[in-house]
Design an enzyme around this catalytic site. Sequence first.
Site, PDB file in Angstrom:
ATOM      1  N   HIS A  72      27.875  -7.498  -5.804  1.00  0.00           N
ATOM      2  CA  HIS A  72      27.088  -6.508  -5.060  1.00  0.00           C
ATOM      3  C   HIS A  72      25.612  -6.622  -5.427  1.00  0.00           C
ATOM      4  O   HIS A  72      25.238  -6.423  -6.576  1.00  0.00           O
ATOM      5  CB  HIS A  72      27.587  -5.084  -5.357  1.00  0.00           C
ATOM      6  CG  HIS A  72      28.809  -4.720  -4.570  1.00  0.00           C
ATOM      7  ND1 HIS A  72      29.080  -3.448  -4.146  1.00  0.00           N
ATOM      8  CD2 HIS A  72      29.813  -5.497  -4.109  1.00  0.00           C
ATOM      9  CE1 HIS A  72      30.216  -3.445  -3.453  1.00  0.00           C
ATOM     10  NE2 HIS A  72      30.683  -4.680  -3.431  1.00  0.00           N
ATOM     11  N   TYR A 200      26.440   6.279  -2.402  1.00  0.00           N
ATOM     12  CA  TYR A 200      26.350   7.517  -3.191  1.00  0.00           C
ATOM     13  C   TYR A 200      25.697   8.555  -2.276  1.00  0.00           C
ATOM     14  O   TYR A 200      24.571   8.333  -1.817  1.00  0.00           O
ATOM     15  CB  TYR A 200      25.471   7.312  -4.424  1.00  0.00           C
ATOM     16  CG  TYR A 200      26.074   6.423  -5.502  1.00  0.00           C
ATOM     17  CD1 TYR A 200      26.846   6.965  -6.526  1.00  0.00           C
ATOM     18  CD2 TYR A 200      25.855   5.046  -5.505  1.00  0.00           C
ATOM     19  CE1 TYR A 200      27.385   6.161  -7.528  1.00  0.00           C
ATOM     20  CE2 TYR A 200      26.391   4.230  -6.501  1.00  0.00           C
ATOM     21  CZ  TYR A 200      27.158   4.798  -7.510  1.00  0.00           C
ATOM     22  OH  TYR A 200      27.685   4.006  -8.497  1.00  0.00           O
ATOM     23  N   PRO A 292      30.775   9.883 -14.486  1.00  0.00           N
ATOM     24  CA  PRO A 292      31.017   8.579 -13.852  1.00  0.00           C
ATOM     25  C   PRO A 292      29.928   8.097 -12.896  1.00  0.00           C
ATOM     26  O   PRO A 292      29.953   6.933 -12.493  1.00  0.00           O
ATOM     27  CB  PRO A 292      32.336   8.784 -13.099  1.00  0.00           C
ATOM     28  CG  PRO A 292      32.438  10.257 -12.895  1.00  0.00           C
ATOM     29  CD  PRO A 292      31.749  10.895 -14.054  1.00  0.00           C
ATOM     30  N   LYS A 296      28.880   3.902 -15.941  1.00  0.00           N
ATOM     31  CA  LYS A 296      28.422   3.360 -17.226  1.00  0.00           C
ATOM     32  C   LYS A 296      29.468   3.415 -18.347  1.00  0.00           C
ATOM     33  O   LYS A 296      29.237   2.887 -19.434  1.00  0.00           O
ATOM     34  CB  LYS A 296      27.161   4.117 -17.691  1.00  0.00           C
ATOM     35  CG  LYS A 296      25.937   3.799 -16.863  1.00  0.00           C
ATOM     36  CD  LYS A 296      25.480   2.365 -17.058  1.00  0.00           C
ATOM     37  CE  LYS A 296      24.532   1.898 -15.987  1.00  0.00           C
ATOM     38  NZ  LYS A 296      24.788   0.547 -15.514  1.00  0.00           N
ATOM     39  N   TYR A 384      20.908   0.465 -13.422  1.00  0.00           N
ATOM     40  CA  TYR A 384      22.220   0.297 -12.777  1.00  0.00           C
ATOM     41  C   TYR A 384      22.861  -1.031 -13.156  1.00  0.00           C
ATOM     42  O   TYR A 384      24.055  -1.082 -13.447  1.00  0.00           O
ATOM     43  CB  TYR A 384      22.083   0.413 -11.250  1.00  0.00           C
ATOM     44  CG  TYR A 384      23.413   0.689 -10.577  1.00  0.00           C
ATOM     45  CD1 TYR A 384      23.791   1.982 -10.238  1.00  0.00           C
ATOM     46  CD2 TYR A 384      24.305  -0.353 -10.300  1.00  0.00           C
ATOM     47  CE1 TYR A 384      25.016   2.245  -9.648  1.00  0.00           C
ATOM     48  CE2 TYR A 384      25.533  -0.101  -9.713  1.00  0.00           C
ATOM     49  CZ  TYR A 384      25.877   1.200  -9.386  1.00  0.00           C
ATOM     50  OH  TYR A 384      27.103   1.445  -8.807  1.00  0.00           O
TER      51      TYR A 384
END
Length: 389
Positions: A72, A200, A292, A296, A384
Amino acid sequence: MKTQVAIIGGGPSGLLLAQLLHRRGIDSVVLERKTKDYVLGRIRAGVLEQGLVQLMQEAGCADRLHAEGLVHDGTLISYGDTMFRIDFTEHTGTPVIVYGQTEVTRDLYAAREQAGGATEFNVDNVVIRGADTDACHVTYTVHGQARRIDCDFVAGCDGFHGVSRQTIPLDVRCEYEKVYPFGWLGILSETPPVNHELIYANSPRGFALCSMRNDNLSRYYIQCSLSDKPDDWTDEAFWQELKRRIPADQAARLVTGPSIEKSIAPLRSFVTEPMRWGRLFLCGDAAHIVPPTGAKGLNTAASDVHYLYNGLRDFYENGSSAGIDSYSQKALARVWKAERFSWWFSSLMHRYPDQSEFDLKMQVADLEFLRTNMAAQKAMAENYIGLPY
Ligand code: APR
Ligand code: PHB
């Protein structure tokens, strides 16, 4: 029994450490309270940082991950009807790999079995003794029979509810915690993911996340009340609610189907300090928990394993204690940054029961800044994909 490193807990932290040590000829015994099937039945986040991928390679366990993991290059963030993308590869040169934690654990178990490494399942009454002396050992029972392992070191990889952290005396241990006033209701369904990247979503009805495991296995979450039970939510009610929280064009093409798993997880930030007491080293969920959002948990466990593995190697290969002596400090420095990111991303994306109009305006301003400011996107992307070890 005698070993160099007794590893408490056969989750991903314990198994990864065991396999890395094995490849360097360092002997370990893994003690797991449950069965292998039970451990492999747990469904957790599935986004792997490059650092974890490299460790899996070093452990000789990355073949399937490379073959089946989804690369991704970015992620989507939505609020109201606005959706924008953060390009990880453009900002950092590095993508993430979407590959289920269950699969990581499965690959590590396969390697452990192939290596013939000692693993005891169904252990009870694990007690770590003499961790602050030179006569460190672990006692436990299996099917009612008492056992003992003498060891140089103990790796406490037994998760949040394990015994390792509790072994550190209260006058040494310092714990920091934040509990969030909501949970995540998650389902797994054998349907194609709504989008090839994760979404998200911050909606007036609460947070939602569209994730996946493969081309025909989707993982979706919605923020829910802590008093909700999975059975309160029919599949139909879940899909309805998810559709109302993601952008309309995504909702229109969402493919729904029966859930094959449905569960609720509370959200918590937690850190214990120090992560070492004498010959005992805490690793992963035994020492820290993140909410969550941003996935991580496993990745932060992996950075602990990296520091501990290298410290133990340095000890056994070069006779130097420098690496194990700095373990707690190095691990915690990175842990706190992962805690900060997970807390920030959670705060940005969820609706809080006591949120004021001012708080809501701040959230939108923060999202607008992230949407329009490339420096902010770069900082988000760096976190990220995983900060350097
Ligand atoms: N004795 C032996 N084993 C134990 C004990 C005990 N007293 N207590 C717990 N365990 C085992 C659990 O059954 C579990 O299999 O330790 C293991 C810990 O595994 P995890 O909870 O998965 O923790 P960890 O390996 O650190 O993995 C971190 O998992 O929880 C997620 O979000 C987290 O992704 C992160 C990752
Ligand atoms: C998941 O796929 O389960 C997942 C992905 C990303 C997250 C959390 C969970 O931030």
